[in-house]
Design a protein around this motif. Structure first.
Motif, PDB file in Angstrom:
ATOM      1  N   GLU A  12       5.540  -9.203   3.802  1.00 23.09           N
ATOM      2  CA  GLU A  12       6.451  -9.736   5.371  1.00 23.09           C
ATOM      3  C   GLU A  12       6.203  -8.608   6.276  1.00 23.09           C
ATOM      4  O   GLU A  12       6.119  -8.986   7.508  1.00 23.09           O
ATOM      5  N   GLU A  13       6.178  -7.419   5.972  1.00 23.27           N
ATOM      6  CA  GLU A  13       6.129  -6.166   6.970  1.00 23.27           C
ATOM      7  C   GLU A  13       4.857  -6.282   7.354  1.00 23.27           C
ATOM      8  O   GLU A  13       4.564  -5.787   8.705  1.00 23.27           O
ATOM      9  N   TYR A  14       3.840  -5.884   6.572  1.00 25.64           N
ATOM     10  CA  TYR A  14       2.637  -5.577   6.764  1.00 25.64           C
ATOM     11  C   TYR A  14       1.384  -6.581   6.979  1.00 25.64           C
ATOM     12  O   TYR A  14       0.293  -6.566   7.420  1.00 25.64           O
ATOM     13  N   ASP A  15       1.652  -7.943   6.200  1.00 26.94           N
ATOM     14  CA  ASP A  15       0.834  -8.996   5.867  1.00 26.94           C
ATOM     15  C   ASP A  15      -0.510  -8.424   5.525  1.00 26.94           C
ATOM     16  O   ASP A  15      -1.764  -8.800   6.064  1.00 26.94           O
ATOM     17  N   PHE A  16      -0.571  -7.454   4.544  1.00 25.79           N
ATOM     18  CA  PHE A  16      -1.659  -6.910   4.180  1.00 25.79           C
ATOM     19  C   PHE A  16      -2.712  -5.975   5.056  1.00 25.79           C
ATOM     20  O   PHE A  16      -3.763  -5.724   4.796  1.00 25.79           O
ATOM     21  N   ASN A  17      -2.243  -5.642   6.029  1.00 25.69           N
ATOM     22  CA  ASN A  17      -2.745  -4.806   6.967  1.00 25.69           C
ATOM     23  C   ASN A  17      -2.108  -3.476   7.082  1.00 25.69           C
ATOM     24  O   ASN A  17      -1.197  -3.207   7.879  1.00 25.69           O
TER      25      ASN A  17
END
Length: 95
Positions: free
Chosen positions: A65-70
């Motif tokens: 949710e926070e980083y969206d896999f980035n």
């Protein structure tokens, strides 16, 4: 979050871990490096078996949710306080 969504999340993480571990030779086989903290990030090396644990999966959902896999640190980054992470992982089996 449904079971299918969690399975997809774990599968994506496992693929990312394989790629990152090639660039992090100090991470033993069967483990992954994670970065934990809200402001300053501290690196922890944890067993891959944590990916199957519901408590750890909750952290993964928050991370998605926070980083969206980035991930800003180049590896799995978990947005929680270091003390909370240590307490949580102390409750998880290491195998």
């Amino acid at each position: 979050m449904g079971i299918c969504r969690m399975n997809s999340l774990v599968a994506n993480l496992k693929q990312m871990i394989k790629l990152n571990n090639k660039h992090q030779p100090d991470v033993p086989k069967g483990h992954l490096a994670v970065y934990v903290g809200e402001i300053q990030k501290k690196r922890f090396v944890v067993p891959l078996s944590y990916l199957d644990q519901p408590l750890f999966q909750d952290l993964l959902r928050r991370s998605e949710e926070e980083y969206d896999f980035n991930y800003p640190m180049g590896g799995l980054t978990i947005p929680c306080q270091e003390e909370a992470f240590i307490k949580l992982t102390a409750r998880l089996p290491n195998s």
